[in-house]
Motif scaffolding. Structure first.
Motif, PDB file in Angstrom:
ATOM      1  N   SER A  83       3.363   3.885  -1.579  1.00  0.00           N
ATOM      2  CA  SER A  83       3.663   4.327  -2.946  1.00  0.00           C
ATOM      3  C   SER A  83       5.169   4.554  -3.164  1.00  0.00           C
ATOM      4  O   SER A  83       5.786   5.368  -2.465  1.00  0.00           O
ATOM      5  CB  SER A  83       2.884   5.613  -3.222  1.00  0.00           C
ATOM      6  OG  SER A  83       3.462   6.317  -4.295  1.00  0.00           O
TER       7      SER A  83
ATOM      8  N   ARG B  66      -7.250   0.931  -2.557  1.00  0.00           N
ATOM      9  CA  ARG B  66      -7.878   0.759  -1.230  1.00  0.00           C
ATOM     10  C   ARG B  66      -7.040  -0.214  -0.386  1.00  0.00           C
ATOM     11  O   ARG B  66      -7.547  -0.859   0.517  1.00  0.00           O
ATOM     12  CB  ARG B  66      -9.325   0.212  -1.348  1.00  0.00           C
ATOM     13  CG  ARG B  66     -10.204   1.009  -2.292  1.00  0.00           C
ATOM     14  CD  ARG B  66     -10.673   2.299  -1.623  1.00  0.00           C
ATOM     15  NE  ARG B  66     -11.043   3.301  -2.612  1.00  0.00           N
ATOM     16  CZ  ARG B  66     -12.060   4.144  -2.488  1.00  0.00           C
ATOM     17  NH1 ARG B  66     -12.803   4.132  -1.417  1.00  0.00           N
ATOM     18  NH2 ARG B  66     -12.303   5.045  -3.403  1.00  0.00           N
TER      19      ARG B  66
ATOM     20  N   VAL C 249       0.214   1.014   5.188  1.00  0.00           N
ATOM     21  CA  VAL C 249       0.298   2.430   5.561  1.00  0.00           C
ATOM     22  C   VAL C 249       0.054   2.556   7.065  1.00  0.00           C
ATOM     23  O   VAL C 249      -0.904   1.998   7.592  1.00  0.00           O
ATOM     24  CB  VAL C 249      -0.730   3.252   4.744  1.00  0.00           C
ATOM     25  CG1 VAL C 249      -0.896   4.648   5.308  1.00  0.00           C
ATOM     26  CG2 VAL C 249      -0.314   3.307   3.277  1.00  0.00           C
TER      27      VAL C 249
ATOM     28  N   GLY D 163       0.794  -1.220   0.000  1.00  0.00           N
ATOM     29  CA  GLY D 163       0.000   0.000   0.000  1.00  0.00           C
ATOM     30  C   GLY D 163       0.827   1.270   0.000  1.00  0.00           C
ATOM     31  O   GLY D 163       0.292   2.375  -0.099  1.00  0.00           O
TER      32      GLY D 163
ATOM     33  N   VAL E  95      -5.352  10.310   2.752  1.00  0.00           N
ATOM     34  CA  VAL E  95      -4.761   9.001   3.056  1.00  0.00           C
ATOM     35  C   VAL E  95      -5.210   8.540   4.444  1.00  0.00           C
ATOM     36  O   VAL E  95      -5.583   7.376   4.634  1.00  0.00           O
ATOM     37  CB  VAL E  95      -3.207   9.053   2.969  1.00  0.00           C
ATOM     38  CG1 VAL E  95      -2.592   7.714   3.356  1.00  0.00           C
ATOM     39  CG2 VAL E  95      -2.751   9.452   1.570  1.00  0.00           C
TER      40      VAL E  95
ATOM     41  N   LEU F  67      -4.529  -0.279   2.189  1.00  0.00           N
ATOM     42  CA  LEU F  67      -3.931   0.620   3.188  1.00  0.00           C
ATOM     43  C   LEU F  67      -3.217  -0.151   4.298  1.00  0.00           C
ATOM     44  O   LEU F  67      -2.788   0.437   5.296  1.00  0.00           O
ATOM     45  CB  LEU F  67      -5.024   1.497   3.807  1.00  0.00           C
ATOM     46  CG  LEU F  67      -5.452   2.783   3.093  1.00  0.00           C
ATOM     47  CD1 LEU F  67      -4.368   3.818   3.108  1.00  0.00           C
ATOM     48  CD2 LEU F  67      -5.998   2.576   1.708  1.00  0.00           C
TER      49      LEU F  67
ATOM     50  N   GLN G 252       0.855   8.927  -3.457  1.00  0.00           N
ATOM     51  CA  GLN G 252       0.400   8.088  -2.332  1.00  0.00           C
ATOM     52  C   GLN G 252      -1.118   8.163  -2.199  1.00  0.00           C
ATOM     53  O   GLN G 252      -1.780   7.128  -2.036  1.00  0.00           O
ATOM     54  CB  GLN G 252       1.073   8.528  -1.031  1.00  0.00           C
ATOM     55  CG  GLN G 252       0.632   7.724   0.186  1.00  0.00           C
ATOM     56  CD  GLN G 252       1.006   6.252   0.075  1.00  0.00           C
ATOM     57  OE1 GLN G 252       2.168   5.907   0.027  1.00  0.00           O
ATOM     58  NE2 GLN G 252       0.016   5.355   0.023  1.00  0.00           N
TER      59      GLN G 252
ATOM     60  N   LYS H 150      -7.314   5.237   5.327  1.00  0.00           N
ATOM     61  CA  LYS H 150      -6.760   4.272   6.280  1.00  0.00           C
ATOM     62  C   LYS H 150      -7.791   3.948   7.372  1.00  0.00           C
ATOM     63  O   LYS H 150      -7.973   2.791   7.745  1.00  0.00           O
ATOM     64  CB  LYS H 150      -5.476   4.846   6.910  1.00  0.00           C
ATOM     65  CG  LYS H 150      -4.857   4.014   7.994  1.00  0.00           C
ATOM     66  CD  LYS H 150      -4.294   2.704   7.480  1.00  0.00           C
ATOM     67  CE  LYS H 150      -3.797   1.809   8.610  1.00  0.00           C
ATOM     68  NZ  LYS H 150      -3.359   0.499   8.118  1.00  0.00           N
TER      69      LYS H 150
ATOM     70  N   SER I 111      -3.560   4.993  -2.796  1.00  0.00           N
ATOM     71  CA  SER I 111      -4.460   4.558  -1.723  1.00  0.00           C
ATOM     72  C   SER I 111      -5.913   4.595  -2.183  1.00  0.00           C
ATOM     73  O   SER I 111      -6.711   3.710  -1.875  1.00  0.00           O
ATOM     74  CB  SER I 111      -4.293   5.453  -0.489  1.00  0.00           C
ATOM     75  OG  SER I 111      -2.972   5.373  -0.007  1.00  0.00           O
TER      76      SER I 111
END
Lengths: 84, 84
Positions: free
Chosen positions: A36, B30, B35, A34, B76, B32, B22, B80, B26
């Motif tokens: 980047s 989808r 992250v 996830g 983001v 995440l 990013q 998340k 995301s």
């Protein structure tokens, strides 16, 4: 230190500190799907620019905060390159 | 504009631009899981601090760059929170 500088230093502290949990999360889980790659490439380059800028205006807070951020962002970037 | 300021503006541009891929990644995937929630929570708070700092020293480059970064980092963060 006046309120303005205090807010500046605190903001710099937070935007640097933020990369600690990301680097730890990436290191522990090796889950980089996830995250980047362009983000961390562009970001690391930008932070390198901030270090150069800090050196040019002789600002230790800028230099130090960005060296820490650079190390953390590069760690995430390396993990991403390894586990993509 | 002198070289020092040019490097500063270019660095600000890069560290802001970095969040575009990013946020797009995301949004599209989808995905995440990799992250870090603490990262985007702390980072968004720090960027909010930078906006306040920019307003206090009346620096439009700091205000504008950080408003853009704030919107992207919050996007983001919201993704998340929704897809963790």
């Amino acid at each position: 230190m006046n309120t303005t500088n205090l807010i500046g230093y605190f903001s710099a502290f937070l935007t640097t500190l933020a990369f600690v949990p990301q680097a730890l999360h990436s290191w522990k889980t090796r889950d980089l799907s996830g995250v980047s790659l362009p983000m961390y490439s562009i970001f690391s380059l930008g932070v390198m620019g901030w270090i150069v800028y800090g050196v040019m205006i002789v600002s230790w807070p800028i230099i130090l905060a960005n060296i820490v951020t650079f190390v953390l962002a590069c760690a995430v970037l390396c993990l991403k390159l390894k586990h993509r």
